[in-house]
Design a protein around this motif. Structure first.
Motif, PDB file in Angstrom:
ATOM      1  N   THR A 146      10.790   3.789  -9.615  1.00 55.81           N
ATOM      2  CA  THR A 146       9.712   3.208  -8.806  1.00 55.81           C
ATOM      3  C   THR A 146       9.254   1.900  -9.507  1.00 55.81           C
ATOM      4  O   THR A 146       8.771   1.017  -8.794  1.00 55.81           O
ATOM      5  N   GLY A 201       0.825  -1.278   0.078  1.00 54.46           N
ATOM      6  CA  GLY A 201       0.225   0.172   0.068  1.00 54.46           C
ATOM      7  C   GLY A 201       0.791   1.286  -0.057  1.00 54.46           C
ATOM      8  O   GLY A 201       0.595   2.354  -0.728  1.00 54.46           O
ATOM      9  N   LEU A 202       2.016   1.187   0.832  1.00 54.26           N
ATOM     10  CA  LEU A 202       2.740   2.382   0.784  1.00 54.26           C
ATOM     11  C   LEU A 202       3.396   2.585  -0.322  1.00 54.26           C
ATOM     12  O   LEU A 202       3.664   3.785  -0.770  1.00 54.26           O
ATOM     13  N   LEU A 239       2.367   1.703  -3.359  1.00 56.48           N
ATOM     14  CA  LEU A 239       1.055   2.280  -4.244  1.00 56.48           C
ATOM     15  C   LEU A 239       0.873   3.585  -4.034  1.00 56.48           C
ATOM     16  O   LEU A 239       0.822   4.313  -5.321  1.00 56.48           O
ATOM     17  N   ALA A 240       0.864   4.199  -3.018  1.00 55.29           N
ATOM     18  CA  ALA A 240       0.864   5.605  -2.640  1.00 55.29           C
ATOM     19  C   ALA A 240       1.997   6.460  -3.273  1.00 55.29           C
ATOM     20  O   ALA A 240       1.872   7.495  -3.829  1.00 55.29           O
ATOM     21  N   ALA A 241       3.149   5.815  -3.180  1.00 59.37           N
ATOM     22  CA  ALA A 241       4.252   6.289  -3.284  1.00 59.37           C
ATOM     23  C   ALA A 241       4.212   6.698  -4.985  1.00 59.37           C
ATOM     24  O   ALA A 241       4.966   7.631  -5.666  1.00 59.37           O
ATOM     25  N   THR A 242       4.037   5.443  -5.507  1.00 62.98           N
ATOM     26  CA  THR A 242       3.775   5.351  -7.096  1.00 62.98           C
ATOM     27  C   THR A 242       2.909   6.415  -7.800  1.00 62.98           C
ATOM     28  O   THR A 242       3.104   7.128  -8.690  1.00 62.98           O
ATOM     29  N   ALA A 243       1.777   6.555  -6.824  1.00 63.84           N
ATOM     30  CA  ALA A 243       0.929   7.579  -7.263  1.00 63.84           C
ATOM     31  C   ALA A 243       1.287   8.925  -7.334  1.00 63.84           C
ATOM     32  O   ALA A 243       1.294   9.841  -8.244  1.00 63.84           O
ATOM     33  N   ALA A 244       2.126   9.191  -6.279  1.00 62.78           N
ATOM     34  CA  ALA A 244       2.755  10.568  -5.930  1.00 62.78           C
ATOM     35  C   ALA A 244       3.846  10.642  -7.232  1.00 62.78           C
ATOM     36  O   ALA A 244       3.890  11.776  -7.896  1.00 62.78           O
TER      37      ALA A 244
END
Lengths: 308, 227
Positions: free
Chosen positions: A41, A18-19, A21-26
């Motif tokens: 990434t 999840g972490l 995934l959030a970093a990838t979105a950013a």
């Protein structure tokens, strides 16, 4: 399959996914397409997938994964350093230290694990180097070899030993949970130092070695790592919040030092990256540099306070 | 090449050579897309190790494997088990290094080009000092002059001379790299200008990698020793 899903590491690993995934979105929303950060990434996903698989498969798979990392890092180290022709035989012999060291991890033989590389492997290799008989550049070659072995094999193997470390009180996710804890904190610290450094800028700590490592990045990274340690500790470790945060801080410092240590080596050699195995990161050693000092520190702190 | 030998060749590369290179040499290839997609073509590279031929052939797609013809020194590979493997499994073209005119020596290689095959040639003529590029010999000029329309692709190989240099039986795992260059531009060059031009083309590829040198040699004398 059912065993994999029953692993106590499943939810902690899901949280790490999840972490990322959030970093990838950013990263996707803030950087240009095809840039280095996006490649980096993407590589993180491969690394996380591989680590997750090994951890879910159990101790033996995790030990083999760390052993493979040691092999790749050691190979990378002596491939970028100028070696003497006479060193080839000694280097070939040095490779044998890797299976021996990880066999000691596999069997949990701590007494020999703790001394094998610095005492016996170094002694045998020194003897071999003397027998080869080339004295020109002897000190430099010996120092290079010993350093390579200590950083990439001996120090890194402490990460694997966490998987089999006997504990005074049971950890919620076993030894593998401790391994994941140290690995996650050190790698997260790398990223957090990078992000804080980019966001805040400011003066560099050692500009001649690593101009990108700023005080703001270091302090922000260390604080973030301590925060993550506090959050993750109840899932993965027997620690209450205060020692968990302290461990996070110390790992952040050791991670930073390992990182700049390898930077100094690369600067001396005039190379930017130690290799090109991991797109966006560089070589295997570029990814593992912070662990070379943090893995033994994390191991010894955990063993000192919680070891059986 | 018989169908069975071709199958054997594919199996050997797929199951032995490629996994071996991946595990022990971590071979990284830059610009794989520049490799010839069909014959005829000439692939030239610096030569440091017996592994060089295997690496170049392993870079090629399996469907082109049986079209590859490494050029090998006749004095080395005429007999013995290594010679048998080179002649049959790698389909080496044996070329005498001494006692013939270059044109006569290279005639079978020109024939292979005419048959649409991909010729692999090490213009240094021998493995020489490992990880140091030595002067290119004339054989490659014969090919270029005889078949000027055939594309010639230069490749730089690095690390293999550390892994298994000449006169050593000891294999050392080393991170190795291959850099494929764009087809060499040789139109209008005088024959004597061909070897130095190709040498420069290969050496230029070397500069795209961090240098790999021996500690015995000063920092600037290794891969860029030729100018």
């Amino acid at each position: 399959m059912a065993e994999l899903l029953a692993s106590p590491l499943l939810w902690p690993l899901a949280a790490v996914w999840g972490l990322l995934l959030a970093a990838t979105a950013a990263v996707v929303t803030t950087t240009r397409r095809g840039g280095e950060l996006q490649a980096r990434t993407r590589t993180w996903w491969w690394i996380l997938a591989l680590v997750s698989l090994a951890l879910l498969l159990g101790e033996k798979a995790a030990i083999l994964l760390v052993a493979a990392c040691s092999y790749l890092a050691f190979r990378e180290f002596h491939s970028i350093v100028p070696i003497r022709r006479a060193d080839r035989a000694v280097l070939a012999l040095a490779y044998l230290a890797i299976p021996v060291q990880y066999w000691l991890v596999w069997t949990g033989w701590y007494g020999l694990f703790a001394v094998f590389v610095p005492v016996y492997a170094v002694a045998v290799l020194a003897a071999a180097a003397v027998l080869v008989g080339e004295t020109r550049g002897f000190i430099r070659a010996s120092a290079t070899l010993v350093w390579a072995l200590l950083l990439t094999v001996y120090n890194l193997s402490h990460l694997a030993f966490l998987a089999v470390l006997p504990l005074a009180e049971p950890a919620p996710a076993g030894g593998l949970g401790l391994l994941l804890f140290v690995l996650l904190l050190v790698q997260f610290n790398d990223v957090a130092q990078f992000v804080w450094g980019r966001l805040l800028g400011g003066p560099a700590i050692v500009p001649r070695v690593s101009p990108g490592k700023t005080w703001a990045g270091f302090l922000g990274g260390a604080a973030s790592t301590a925060a993550l340690a506090t959050l993750a500790a109840p899932w993965l470790t027997p620690f209450v919040w205060a020692p968990a945060a302290a461990l996070g801080l110390l790992l952040a410092v050791a991670g930073f030092l390992g990182d700049v240590l390898l930077s100094a080596i690369k600067r001396d050699l005039g190379v930017k990256d130690s290799g090109s195995t991991l797109p966006g990161h560089g070589g295997v050693l570029d990814r593992l540099d912070s662990l070379t000092l943090a893995a033994p520190l994390g191991f010894h702190l955990i063993r000192w306070f919680y070891g059986a | 090449m018989s169908r069975w030998l071709r199958l054997l060749q594919i199996l050997v590369f797929l199951l032995l050579v490629r996994p071996f290179l991946a595990v022990f040499l971590g071979l990284r290839v830059r610009h794989r897309e520049r490799l010839p997609a069909a014959g005829p073509a000439i692939l030239i590279a610096n030569h440091n190790s017996h592994l060089d031929t295997l690496v170049l052939m392993a870079l090629m797609p399996l469907r082109l494997l049986s079209r590859c013809r490494p050029v090998a020194a006749a004095d080395h590979f005429r007999s013995g088990p290594a010679g048998w493997l080179a002649r049959n499994l790698l389909r080496a073209i044996l070329v005498p290094r001494y006692g013939r005119t270059p044109a006569a020596a290279m005639a079978p290689v020109v024939q292979a080009l005419d048959a649409g095959e991909i010729v692999i040639l090490f213009p240094e003529g021998s493995r020489g000092t490992p990880e140091v590029l030595s002067a290119f010999k004339r054989g490659v000029t014969e090919l270029v002059c005889a078949r000027p329309a055939v594309p010639l692709v230069p490749v730089w190989l690095q690390g293999l001379g550390r892994s298994l240099p000449k006169a050593s039986l000891l294999f050392l795992p080393v991170d190795c790299s291959a850099v494929v260059g764009p087809p060499a531009e040789l139109a209008g060059l005088a024959p004597e200008a061909v070897p130095p031009a190709l040498q420069t083309a290969v050496a230029t590829l070397a500069t795209t990698l961090p240098p790999s040198r021996w500690a015995e040699e000063p920092a600037d004398s290794s891969t860029r020793a030729l100018d």
